[in-house]
Design a protein around this motif. Structure first.
Motif, PDB file in Angstrom:
ATOM      1  N   LYS A  62       0.848  -1.194   0.000  1.00  0.00           N
ATOM      2  CA  LYS A  62       0.000   0.000   0.000  1.00  0.00           C
ATOM      3  C   LYS A  62       0.881   1.240   0.000  1.00  0.00           C
ATOM      4  N   PRO A  63       0.320   2.347  -0.484  1.00  0.00           N
ATOM      5  CA  PRO A  63       1.083   3.595  -0.441  1.00  0.00           C
ATOM      6  C   PRO A  63       1.040   4.213   0.958  1.00  0.00           C
ATOM      7  N   LEU A  64       2.101   4.918   1.290  1.00  0.00           N
ATOM      8  CA  LEU A  64       2.182   5.708   2.513  1.00  0.00           C
ATOM      9  C   LEU A  64       2.609   7.104   2.094  1.00  0.00           C
ATOM     10  N   LEU A  65       1.851   8.095   2.510  1.00  0.00           N
ATOM     11  CA  LEU A  65       2.197   9.483   2.224  1.00  0.00           C
ATOM     12  C   LEU A  65       2.839  10.095   3.459  1.00  0.00           C
ATOM     13  N   VAL A  66       4.028  10.635   3.279  1.00  0.00           N
ATOM     14  CA  VAL A  66       4.672  11.414   4.326  1.00  0.00           C
ATOM     15  C   VAL A  66       4.719  12.847   3.827  1.00  0.00           C
ATOM     16  N   VAL A  67       4.060  13.748   4.558  1.00  0.00           N
ATOM     17  CA  VAL A  67       4.082  15.169   4.218  1.00  0.00           C
ATOM     18  C   VAL A  67       5.133  15.799   5.122  1.00  0.00           C
ATOM     19  N   VAL A 115      -5.108   6.728   1.416  1.00  0.00           N
ATOM     20  CA  VAL A 115      -3.671   6.653   1.626  1.00  0.00           C
ATOM     21  C   VAL A 115      -3.370   7.052   3.067  1.00  0.00           C
ATOM     22  N   ARG A 116      -2.730   6.149   3.797  1.00  0.00           N
ATOM     23  CA  ARG A 116      -2.306   6.476   5.161  1.00  0.00           C
ATOM     24  C   ARG A 116      -1.322   7.633   5.076  1.00  0.00           C
ATOM     25  N   THR A 117      -1.488   8.609   5.982  1.00  0.00           N
ATOM     26  CA  THR A 117      -0.688   9.832   5.909  1.00  0.00           C
ATOM     27  C   THR A 117      -0.027  10.144   7.240  1.00  0.00           C
ATOM     28  N   LEU A 118       1.249  10.484   7.160  1.00  0.00           N
ATOM     29  CA  LEU A 118       2.006  10.980   8.302  1.00  0.00           C
ATOM     30  C   LEU A 118       2.412  12.411   7.996  1.00  0.00           C
ATOM     31  N   ILE A 119       2.351  13.277   9.016  1.00  0.00           N
ATOM     32  CA  ILE A 119       2.673  14.692   8.847  1.00  0.00           C
ATOM     33  C   ILE A 119       3.855  15.048   9.741  1.00  0.00           C
ATOM     34  N   ASP A 120       4.841  15.649   9.150  1.00  0.00           N
ATOM     35  CA  ASP A 120       6.037  16.114   9.849  1.00  0.00           C
ATOM     36  C   ASP A 120       5.640  17.146  10.905  1.00  0.00           C
ATOM     37  N   GLU A 121       5.990  16.874  12.158  1.00  0.00           N
ATOM     38  CA  GLU A 121       5.646  17.805  13.239  1.00  0.00           C
ATOM     39  C   GLU A 121       6.282  19.180  13.048  1.00  0.00           C
ATOM     40  N   ASP A 122       7.396  19.252  12.323  1.00  0.00           N
ATOM     41  CA  ASP A 122       8.063  20.538  12.112  1.00  0.00           C
ATOM     42  C   ASP A 122       7.207  21.521  11.310  1.00  0.00           C
ATOM     43  N   LEU A 123       6.243  21.022  10.541  1.00  0.00           N
ATOM     44  CA  LEU A 123       5.374  21.913   9.770  1.00  0.00           C
ATOM     45  C   LEU A 123       4.513  22.787  10.676  1.00  0.00           C
ATOM     46  N   PHE A 124       4.308  22.357  11.912  1.00  0.00           N
ATOM     47  CA  PHE A 124       3.450  23.101  12.834  1.00  0.00           C
ATOM     48  C   PHE A 124       4.145  24.334  13.434  1.00  0.00           C
ATOM     49  N   ARG A 125       5.381  24.592  13.028  1.00  0.00           N
ATOM     50  CA  ARG A 125       6.082  25.803  13.469  1.00  0.00           C
ATOM     51  C   ARG A 125       5.661  27.022  12.655  1.00  0.00           C
ATOM     52  N   PHE A 126       4.936  26.785  11.567  1.00  0.00           N
ATOM     53  CA  PHE A 126       4.608  27.869  10.638  1.00  0.00           C
ATOM     54  C   PHE A 126       3.121  28.204  10.653  1.00  0.00           C
ATOM     55  N   GLU A 127       2.824  29.476  10.362  1.00  0.00           N
ATOM     56  CA  GLU A 127       1.426  29.890  10.239  1.00  0.00           C
ATOM     57  C   GLU A 127       0.824  29.366   8.951  1.00  0.00           C
ATOM     58  N   THR A 128       1.612  29.426   7.872  1.00  0.00           N
ATOM     59  CA  THR A 128       1.111  28.955   6.582  1.00  0.00           C
ATOM     60  C   THR A 128       2.132  28.050   5.908  1.00  0.00           C
ATOM     61  N   LEU A 129       1.602  27.167   5.080  1.00  0.00           N
ATOM     62  CA  LEU A 129       2.392  26.213   4.306  1.00  0.00           C
ATOM     63  C   LEU A 129       1.936  26.291   2.860  1.00  0.00           C
ATOM     64  N   TRP A 130       2.707  25.657   1.983  1.00  0.00           N
ATOM     65  CA  TRP A 130       2.332  25.503   0.582  1.00  0.00           C
ATOM     66  C   TRP A 130       2.492  24.041   0.218  1.00  0.00           C
ATOM     67  N   LEU A 147      -4.021  21.119   7.054  1.00  0.00           N
ATOM     68  CA  LEU A 147      -3.361  19.929   6.521  1.00  0.00           C
ATOM     69  C   LEU A 147      -3.755  18.695   7.329  1.00  0.00           C
ATOM     70  N   ALA A 148      -3.723  18.811   8.638  1.00  0.00           N
ATOM     71  CA  ALA A 148      -4.097  17.682   9.495  1.00  0.00           C
ATOM     72  C   ALA A 148      -5.563  17.314   9.302  1.00  0.00           C
ATOM     73  N   ASP A 149      -6.432  18.309   9.208  1.00  0.00           N
ATOM     74  CA  ASP A 149      -7.859  18.049   9.015  1.00  0.00           C
ATOM     75  C   ASP A 149      -8.142  17.412   7.650  1.00  0.00           C
ATOM     76  N   MET A 150      -7.512  17.944   6.611  1.00  0.00           N
ATOM     77  CA  MET A 150      -7.751  17.446   5.250  1.00  0.00           C
ATOM     78  C   MET A 150      -7.292  16.004   5.068  1.00  0.00           C
ATOM     79  N   THR A 151      -6.183  15.661   5.704  1.00  0.00           N
ATOM     80  CA  THR A 151      -5.568  14.346   5.477  1.00  0.00           C
ATOM     81  C   THR A 151      -5.920  13.315   6.546  1.00  0.00           C
ATOM     82  N   GLN A 152      -6.406  13.802   7.696  1.00  0.00           N
ATOM     83  CA  GLN A 152      -6.577  12.926   8.857  1.00  0.00           C
ATOM     84  C   GLN A 152      -5.259  12.236   9.186  1.00  0.00           C
ATOM     85  N   GLY A 153      -4.163  12.930   8.911  1.00  0.00           N
ATOM     86  CA  GLY A 153      -2.822  12.371   9.100  1.00  0.00           C
ATOM     87  C   GLY A 153      -2.368  12.366  10.539  1.00  0.00           C
TER      88      GLY A 153
END
Length: 159
Positions: A62-67, A115-130, A147-153
């Motif tokens: 299966k695919p795994l998405l790491v953001v 797709v199971r999704t993991l989100i890098d905790e470092d992204l939460f240091r920013f107000e906005t992402l792209w 990002l967390a809400d959209m992906t349920q990551g």
């Protein structure tokens, strides 16, 4: 940045609207296949790029998405332990077949299968992402919470 969206980017925009998110997909004048290219085109810090990396989980196939933050390398051993599967490389065909997107344009949502999704905790240091929006030139701005809400990551230290 202009607003002419190709089919994949339009699919992401339509999904964002259907889910009630105000985010707008924009098309960059040049490729944003890498985090550095995207940051240069947008005018933001590379760390604010939420890069989507697809792995192939070996046991389940299966695919795994790491953001991940654009400046971080994924610690495959740590991620493998978190998902309790060995990680393998995902080639271009696997990525397109399982997500519906090409490498360099994989959006964090709107995949052809769950797709199971993991989100890098470092992204939460920013107000906005792209993040990529279905095409190597298409991106959209979002907050880490969106990002967390959209992906349920699952938020994780990935480096």
């Amino acid at each position: 940045m202009n607003s002419m969206l190709n089919e994949s980017a339009q699919r992401v925009q339509d999904l964002l609207q259907r889910l009630g998110h105000p985010n707008r997909v924009v098309v960059l004048p040049d490729s944003a296949r890498t985090a550095q290219e995207a940051a240069d085109a947008i005018g933001c810090d590379v760390a604010q790029i939420a890069k989507s990396i697809i792995f192939r989980m070996k046991e389940s196939d299966k695919p795994l998405l790491v953001v991940a933050s654009g400046v971080n390398r994924v610690n495959e051993k740590r991620v493998s332990e978190a998902v309790r599967e060995t990680l393998g490389k995902a080639d271009a065909d696997f990525v397109r077949e399982r997500t519906g997107f090409v490498i360099g344009g994989v959006a964090p949502l709107g995949h052809t299968e769950p797709v199971r999704t993991l989100i890098d905790e470092d992204l939460f240091r920013f107000e906005t992402l792209w993040a990529a929006a279905g095409h190597p030139k298409a991106v959209f701005e979002l907050t880490p919470r969106q990002l967390a809400d959209m992906t349920q990551g699952q938020v994780l230290a990935i480096k």
